[in-house]
Every structure is written in C-alpha cells, then in structure tokens.
Scaffold this active site. Structure first.
Site, PDB file in Angstrom:
ATOM      1  N   LYS A  72      38.862  50.479  38.627  1.00  0.00           N
ATOM      2  CA  LYS A  72      39.082  50.111  40.033  1.00  0.00           C
ATOM      3  C   LYS A  72      39.913  51.152  40.772  1.00  0.00           C
ATOM      4  O   LYS A  72      39.662  51.436  41.942  1.00  0.00           O
ATOM      5  CB  LYS A  72      39.772  48.741  40.120  1.00  0.00           C
ATOM      6  N   SER A  79      34.891  38.932  41.565  1.00  0.00           N
ATOM      7  CA  SER A  79      34.926  38.764  40.114  1.00  0.00           C
ATOM      8  C   SER A  79      34.558  37.340  39.717  1.00  0.00           C
ATOM      9  O   SER A  79      34.898  36.374  40.399  1.00  0.00           O
ATOM     10  CB  SER A  79      36.327  39.092  39.579  1.00  0.00           C
ATOM     11  N   CYS A  94      31.694  35.800  39.623  1.00  0.00           N
ATOM     12  CA  CYS A  94      30.679  35.111  40.425  1.00  0.00           C
ATOM     13  C   CYS A  94      29.275  35.357  39.879  1.00  0.00           C
ATOM     14  O   CYS A  94      28.298  35.131  40.578  1.00  0.00           O
ATOM     15  CB  CYS A  94      30.749  35.559  41.880  1.00  0.00           C
ATOM     16  N   ARG A 132      38.231  39.921  27.731  1.00  0.00           N
ATOM     17  CA  ARG A 132      37.189  40.883  28.097  1.00  0.00           C
ATOM     18  C   ARG A 132      36.469  41.470  26.885  1.00  0.00           C
ATOM     19  O   ARG A 132      37.011  41.517  25.787  1.00  0.00           O
ATOM     20  CB  ARG A 132      37.818  42.040  28.880  1.00  0.00           C
ATOM     21  N   LYS A 145      28.129  38.402  38.623  1.00  0.00           N
ATOM     22  CA  LYS A 145      27.607  39.739  38.899  1.00  0.00           C
ATOM     23  C   LYS A 145      26.956  40.349  37.652  1.00  0.00           C
ATOM     24  O   LYS A 145      25.848  40.889  37.718  1.00  0.00           O
ATOM     25  CB  LYS A 145      28.752  40.621  39.419  1.00  0.00           C
ATOM     26  N   ARG A 155      31.305  32.580  45.549  1.00  0.00           N
ATOM     27  CA  ARG A 155      31.295  31.240  44.966  1.00  0.00           C
ATOM     28  C   ARG A 155      31.701  30.257  46.051  1.00  0.00           C
ATOM     29  O   ARG A 155      32.897  30.062  46.308  1.00  0.00           O
ATOM     30  CB  ARG A 155      32.248  31.195  43.772  1.00  0.00           C
ATOM     31  N   ASP A 213      28.936  46.677  37.965  1.00  0.00           N
ATOM     32  CA  ASP A 213      30.219  46.466  38.643  1.00  0.00           C
ATOM     33  C   ASP A 213      30.467  47.377  39.840  1.00  0.00           C
ATOM     34  O   ASP A 213      30.994  46.932  40.845  1.00  0.00           O
ATOM     35  CB  ASP A 213      31.364  46.622  37.643  1.00  0.00           C
ATOM     36  N   TYR A 235      46.756  46.959  30.316  1.00  0.00           N
ATOM     37  CA  TYR A 235      45.564  46.107  30.326  1.00  0.00           C
ATOM     38  C   TYR A 235      44.569  46.468  31.424  1.00  0.00           C
ATOM     39  O   TYR A 235      44.937  46.679  32.585  1.00  0.00           O
ATOM     40  CB  TYR A 235      45.966  44.640  30.504  1.00  0.00           C
ATOM     41  N   GLY A 236      43.316  46.492  31.076  1.00  0.00           N
ATOM     42  CA  GLY A 236      42.209  46.517  32.034  1.00  0.00           C
ATOM     43  C   GLY A 236      42.337  47.554  33.126  1.00  0.00           C
ATOM     44  O   GLY A 236      42.699  48.712  32.891  1.00  0.00           O
ATOM     45  N   GLY A 237      42.044  47.115  34.351  1.00  0.00           N
ATOM     46  CA  GLY A 237      42.074  48.017  35.492  1.00  0.00           C
ATOM     47  C   GLY A 237      43.446  48.562  35.823  1.00  0.00           C
ATOM     48  O   GLY A 237      43.564  49.533  36.574  1.00  0.00           O
ATOM     49  N   HIS A 283      32.074  47.879  45.306  1.00  0.00           N
ATOM     50  CA  HIS A 283      32.181  46.937  44.190  1.00  0.00           C
ATOM     51  C   HIS A 283      30.837  46.206  44.069  1.00  0.00           C
ATOM     52  O   HIS A 283      30.708  45.036  44.424  1.00  0.00           O
ATOM     53  CB  HIS A 283      33.327  45.950  44.487  1.00  0.00           C
ATOM     54  N   ARG A 305      44.809  41.880  36.247  1.00  0.00           N
ATOM     55  CA  ARG A 305      45.215  42.768  37.328  1.00  0.00           C
ATOM     56  C   ARG A 305      46.450  42.204  38.016  1.00  0.00           C
ATOM     57  O   ARG A 305      46.609  40.998  38.134  1.00  0.00           O
ATOM     58  CB  ARG A 305      44.106  42.885  38.387  1.00  0.00           C
ATOM     59  N   GLY A 351      18.066  32.548  35.885  1.00  0.00           N
ATOM     60  CA  GLY A 351      16.775  32.938  35.339  1.00  0.00           C
ATOM     61  C   GLY A 351      15.614  32.702  36.276  1.00  0.00           C
ATOM     62  O   GLY A 351      14.539  33.268  36.104  1.00  0.00           O
ATOM     63  N   ASN A 364      15.921  32.968  39.793  1.00  0.00           N
ATOM     64  CA  ASN A 364      16.318  33.416  41.128  1.00  0.00           C
ATOM     65  C   ASN A 364      15.385  34.464  41.723  1.00  0.00           C
ATOM     66  O   ASN A 364      15.524  34.802  42.893  1.00  0.00           O
ATOM     67  CB  ASN A 364      17.737  33.998  41.098  1.00  0.00           C
TER      68      ASN A 364
END
Length: 639
Positions: free
Chosen positions: A277, A319, A321, A439, A323, A470, A344, A268-270, A297, A119, A564, A566
């Site tokens: 996004k 991003s 972290c 990705r 998710k 984080r 997401d 690319y991507g978003g 988000h 991005r 696993g 949490n």
C-alpha cells in the site's frame, strides 16, 4: 574535475536533511569519491552478503547513509535466489518464528505479537511542506478521513526520536525489487532496507526481488523504503512469539516528492511490506499524478464470453468485500471463463491507441484467510498449496492451516488445533481460531487461473471499471453510470462496512471513496481533478459501473446468492429490467427488492453524501463533481 567537500564529511541526520532531498543529489563529477564516502559512513559495519560497490552509486549512497543512521551489525544485500530463501527460512525455523506446515510443500506458519496484527491508519502519515498537498480544505471542525498530514519539521523530530541506532544488533537487509514486470514501461523500482527477515521472505513473494533490478535501474531514481521493527538489541522488553516490534511507537510516514517511505515499529502486512500500500498506492498515486496515469486499489480480471471475446475489467472494493473472490471467479454458466491478472492493485496508463492499459504491480496475493475455502474461492486455495506464508492462522496436529470457514473441510472433528495465539482450540469454541485479519501470502504465478498475459510489459486493455462496497440496505445489485464524470462521482461516494483489515471496530458503514480512503497519497480534490483530466483526446475512457453483492432482505438474508453466478449478459439501461438477467438455477430471487431504489433511503443518502463532500472535500471539490451531485439530488427528489 571538482569535488563536493560535503561528500567527505561524517553523516548525521538532521531536520534539515529530512526536509530536503539535497542529501541524495550527487553530481556526476563527484562519482569518483563515492567509494571513500561509503567506506567512511559504513565504518566498521561489515557487508555480510553481496558487494555494495557493485551497486549503482545512488544506491550505495542510500545504503551507507541509512546504515550510519540505524547502525546495524551487518548489511545483507539480497539477490532473490532460492538458496538465499532457504538460508533465511532455516534460521527462522530454528528461532521459532516460522513453523513448517508439514502437510504442504514449503508452506510456513508465523504468529505475530497480538498487538501487531493490522494496518494502523491512525499512525500513517503523508509528509509535505504544504498541508493541502495532502489533505483537503475540510469544513471547520471536520477531521480529514482521506489522509493524515505531518509537517517536515515535525517528521524530523519523530525520525530523530526513533531511527538513530534502531537496528543495533540486527542485520540490515537490502531488498532490490520491481513493482510490475521487470523492465516494463509501466513498472517502477524500489529498494527496501529492513531488519526483519520475515519481511524479506514476504517481499520475495509480493514483489519481484531480482539482482537484474540493478541493471534496469542504472542511474535512474528509485523509491526509497526504510523499515525497522524498532527493537534494537539488547532487547529490554519481552518479545512475544519471537516477533520483534514496538507497537507503542509505530510510525508509517511517506515523503511523496522525495519518493521515500519510513516505517517503524510494526512488522506486519502493509506496515512493513512497503511495496504494497505504501509504494503501490500512496507514493505511486503521486507519481501517477505527475506522469499522467492511475495507481488504484483495484483488481484486474479477464472475462471471456461464450463467443470467445475477452474483456478486461478493473474493480475497486474496500478490504474484505470479495475482491479476491471476484478476481478468481469460477463462472457456473457454460462457455464463460474468468482469468486473474491481479487481485488488489492496478497501475493504468493510456496507450498510443487511446485505450487504458493496466498491469498488476505485485507478484503475489496477500489475502485475508478467514472465509477463504474450497467453497468460496477454490482458486485462491489452489494458489497457496505451496511456497506460501500464513500469518496468524491456526494449525492442526496434521500440519495443516485452519481458520474460520474451513469447518466443513475438517475430516476428523476431533483433530487437535492450536489457535493463532498458540493455545489449544477445538471446534465450537467461542473465540476465533485465526485472527480475523490473518493472511496468506502466495505467489500469483501459482494461481490456477492466472492470465497468460498477467506479466505482459504492455499491460491489458481495460474496458470497464467497477466500484462496489458492502452495503446491506438500499443499494441495487448493479447499475451503469451515465458517463465518465458521473462514474467518478459514484466512486467518490463509495461506502462500505468496516473490516478487520484496519483498527476500526464493529460493522459501521463508512465512506471509502474509490476504495482509496486509507491509501490516498495526496489531496482528494486534486485526485478527482486528475481522474477528470484523463477524459481527453485520444483517450477512450472505460465505462463505469457500481455493484453491491451484499444487500440483505428484511429478514437479514443476502438477496444475491453468490459470486459464481455474477457473470451475465449485459443489460440495456442503467438498471437492468426484470427478465434481462438470466436467473435460472439461482432459486427464489426477490428481483423487485434486489433492484429497488427506496425513495426514503436515497433521499436520506443524498443529504448524507452532500454533507460528506462539503465536510471532507470542501472548496477542493471539482466543479464537475459538484454538478453531478446536484444532478443526482434532482433525480432522487423525483423518486
């Protein structure tokens, strides 16, 4: 019946056109001339697939206007069929843009130009007449981090310098897509125009591309998405990896009131998958503000306890972290079960019963590849075993994908590997095999634990909202906020280490309010006001929590062992007391350090939070959030 003579004049984009949506307003009494208008504007541009005149007249007008502006060599109206995908894939393999990964069923590898890998937040803009529709009244000298503003006049100049003729020699694909289950009252329709066939294939995975969109759309409006790689033919520069782009001229601009997105220069991507996004957060948050719902988000997951009762949770993390890992969690405790609704983005609206209902507007997962493995996220791995696209990962001589985190899954340590740049690579090399932001794009329906109601038109009822980042120091594993306003304040103060998903370098802890910092669609103070306004009868607002899986010891080791384990019984109180969480089987857990609130850390944090809110939100900060700030400062002072 009268006609509008302006409909019959040749089209030429001007700054006035850019500043006004009048160009798209077609009176019903002018409908009968639309075929002639479309024909005039298309001129000699052929329709390579589909029939433009079968589409709703607003779509015809949109396509004709933009075709005249961008001058493609032909127009291809997508239908989302398997035959269509096979045609495009065959061409891209022939050209060298896609490489089949022979070890899997219908999996492909793509390498981009190394300058087009993430991005580009610094080149992403919101275009509004009033600057403060987009950004807050920041303190003098403070650069706004929640959105970038551009005036309509300036945008007109930027558009004029990029888009005229930008698709010359290329095909313009018309992609009809639904964000959310087709026909759901929570869903929205978009039409994307693009000259990238990679984007076509990716949008087929990430959204619902279907000719039924035209019927659902009818005469209603839609979000207009215009994308070009920005490299018309004949190309006058070297194209790397068969990936056309124009990184020096990248622009991603949103016009919220017009429900319009313009993207140039990046494939690319978003930056190019405009349903993600750009639409699902920046434009959708504006629509949500106007219509009284939330576009966030957030992942959506269903957690079932041993007694069989299921609870749905939405969770916001910046991003990288964890998710996606959390959304596809495999609990190790007997009797607990997790099922994924989305990893997401969540669109949430209060129902007639007062509960908050959420849908996942996407149809696929666009996950970060490095670190994803059978050990860290077996459900994600199970999802992308077929019908998936991998971008900027490495490839083994056996036709398998490879990236950092898969070292233990390589059986033959001498296997030949080609890195994301196309160079020979071997285990132990200093350079990464895959780009850190490489990705996978995979259909959500292939997830082994996808929830059976993930495409329910009504959505699923959300009982709790989680914020997390984080944070290596000071922040405890989990705490429950005191109420709706304190929960919003906690989300507004969210921080996290930066990641490879954007152009930031290094591991600095940055503010990422509500995990929406790069995706905010309008004034952040008004956004907080909108959240506050939702606490009203008959709405039953969810409880809000904050978590931090990433706290480290003085020796630099993570204090919490992994996702696993949490899922635990709910503890009584804001921060759970020792003994209230089952830690059996987790090894030596330093509970006191994991759950502590170091006074010096939090006093310094309180000062920094006040400075952030005063600098970044200023006079736009709602009184309710200011009161929460002051109350928290008093509590911290008493530590």
């Amino acid at each position: 019946m009268t006609t509008n003579p302006n409909l019959l004049t040749p089209f030429k984009a001007t700054k006035a056109d850019v500043e006004s949506s009048s160009l798209r307003q077609i009176s019903e009494d002018a409908f009968y001339v639309i075929n002639e208008v479309v024909t005039r504007r298309l001129g000699h541009i052929p329709i390579l697939k589909g029939d433009l005149h079968d589409l709703p007249y607003k779509v015809q007008r949109f396509v004709a206007e933009k075709a005249e502006l961008m001058r493609p060599r032909g127009i291809f109206i997508c239908d989302g069929s398997q035959h269509e995908a096979e045609q495009i894939i065959s061409k891209l393999i022939e050209r060298g843009m896609l490489t089949p990964l022979a070890a899997y069923e219908n999996n492909y590898l793509c390498r981009t130009d190394p300058k087009d890998v993430a991005r580009v937040e610094s080149k992403t803009w919101m275009v509004t007449p009033d600057k403060y529709q987009t950004v807050t009244h920041t303190a003098p000298g403070a650069e706004p981090i929640m959105g970038h503003w551009m005036s309509p006049f300036e945008f007109g100049g930027e558009l004029d310098s990029r888009f005229p003729g930008c698709m010359a020699g290329r095909i313009m694909y018309v992609i009809p897509f639904s964000m959310g289950p087709l026909g759901s009252p929570l869903s929205k329709i978009g039409i994307q125009l693009t000259d990238s066939n990679y984007v076509v294939l990716s949008m087929r995975i990430m959204t619902r591309v279907n000719p039924d969109v035209w019927e659902v759309l009818g005469n209603n409006d839609f979000v207009r998405c215009i994308h070009s790689v920005g490299l018309p033919r004949p190309v006058k520069q070297r194209v790397i990896n068969h990936w056309p782009c124009n990184p020096e001229r990248v622009l991603i601009a949103h016009r919220p009131s017009e429900r319009e997105i313009w993207s140039f220069g990046s494939g690319y991507g978003g930056n190019s998958l405009l349903g993600k996004k750009c639409f699902a957060l920046r434009i959708a948050s504006n629509i949500a503000h106007d219509e009284g719902w939330l576009a966030e988000h957030m992942l959506i997951m269903g957690v079932t306890r041993p007694n069989g009762k299921e609870h749905f949770i939405a969770a916001a993390f910046p991003s990288a972290c964890g998710k996606t890992n959390l959304a596809m969690l495999e609990p190790t405790l007997p009797g607990w079960k997790v099922r994924c609704v989305g990893d997401d983005i969540a669109w949430m609206k209060f129902g007639e019963d007062g509960r908050l209902y959420a849908i996942n507007p996407e149809a696929g997962f666009f996950g970060v590849a490095p670190g994803t493995s059978n050990k860290t996220n077996p459900m994600a791995v199970g999802t992308f075993q077929k019908n998936s696209i991998f971008t900027n990962v490495a490839e083994t001589s056996e036709g398998r994908y490879y990236w950092e985190g898969l070292e233990d899954e390589i059986k033959d340590k001498n296997v030949e590997i080609t890195d994301w740049l196309g160079n020979p690579w071997k285990l132990g090399d200093a350079t990464p095999a895959a780009h850190p932001n490489s990705r996978f794009a995979a259909p959500a329906k292939q997830c082994p634990i996808i929830h059976p109601d993930w495409e329910s038109p009504e959505g699923v009822p959300i009982e709790a909202i989680i914020f997390g980042g984080r944070r290596p120091d000071g922040v405890p594993l989990v705490f429950e906020t005191f109420g709706w306003h304190h929960g919003i304040f906690t989300g507004a103060c969210l921080k996290s280490e930066t990641t490879a998903a954007a152009e930031h370098k290094g591991k600095n802890v940055m503010h990422d309010p509500m995990a929406m910092r790069p995706f905010m669609g309008y004034n952040f103070g008004k956004y907080l006001d909108h959240w506050i306004s939702l606490e009203k009868a008959p709405h039953k607002v969810p409880k809000i929590y904050h978590v931090n899986w990433f706290r480290k010891s003085k020796e630099g080791k993570f204090l919490w062992p992994g996702f696993g384990d949490n899922i635990r019984d709910t503890a009584v109180g804001v921060i759970p007391s020792q003994g209230s969480i089952n830690l059996d089987g987790l090894g030596d857990i330093n509970w006191d350090e994991l759950m502590s609130l170091p006074a010096d850390y939090w006093k310094q944090d309180a000062k920094e939070v006040r400075k952030f809110l005063e600098d970044q939100v200023g006079s736009d900060l709602p009184n309710e959030i200011r009161e929460e700030l002051e109350s928290q400062e008093k509590r911290i002072e008493a530590l």
